[in-house]
Motif scaffolding. Structure first.
Motif, PDB file in Angstrom:
ATOM      1  N   THR A  50       0.851  -1.181   0.000  1.00 25.65           N
ATOM      2  CA  THR A  50       0.000   0.000   0.000  1.00 25.65           C
ATOM      3  C   THR A  50       0.892   1.237   0.000  1.00 25.65           C
ATOM      4  N   SER A  55      -0.734  -2.912   5.540  1.00 25.76           N
ATOM      5  CA  SER A  55      -1.994  -3.413   5.002  1.00 25.76           C
ATOM      6  C   SER A  55      -3.133  -2.586   5.599  1.00 25.76           C
ATOM      7  N   GLN A  56      -4.298  -2.681   5.036  1.00 23.46           N
ATOM      8  CA  GLN A  56      -5.447  -1.941   5.565  1.00 23.46           C
ATOM      9  C   GLN A  56      -5.731  -2.335   7.008  1.00 23.46           C
ATOM     10  N   ALA A  59      -3.066  -0.702   9.296  1.00 22.24           N
ATOM     11  CA  ALA A  59      -3.307   0.734   9.422  1.00 22.24           C
ATOM     12  C   ALA A  59      -4.518   1.004  10.309  1.00 22.24           C
ATOM     13  N   ASP A  60      -5.580   0.243  10.130  1.00 22.39           N
ATOM     14  CA  ASP A  60      -6.781   0.412  10.957  1.00 22.39           C
ATOM     15  C   ASP A  60      -6.477   0.140  12.429  1.00 22.39           C
TER      16      ASP A  60
END
Length: 80
Positions: A50, A55-56, A59-60
């Protein structure tokens, strides 16, 4: 006005709160118990999949943890 110190002069230091249910507050904040229920994100290595290197899900998890820490520091009066 004289400064007051919270110290008994012990070589082992000073502890505020004897248990996790003792309430503590700073700078006129309402005292509250120790926060629980959130943990730091896993210390996984960044990726290049990314634009930000995570990764999403990573990050979340980082954003969620930062928000929880920010809310707790504000509730204790340690940051505005």
């Amino acid at each position: 006005m004289a400064v007051e110190y919270l110290s008994a002069g012990s070589p082992d230091g000073t502890v505020m709160g004897r248990s996790s249910t003792d309430k503590i507050g700073f700078f006129n904040a309402t005292p509250s118990v120790r926060a629980s229920g959130f943990t730091a994100p896993a210390g996984t290595a960044a990726t290049n999949s990314t634009p930000y290197g995570y990764s999403q899900a990573q990050a979340d998890a980082i954003v969620t943890w930062i928000r929880a820490v920010d809310a707790e520091l504000k509730a204790k009066g340690l940051i505005a």
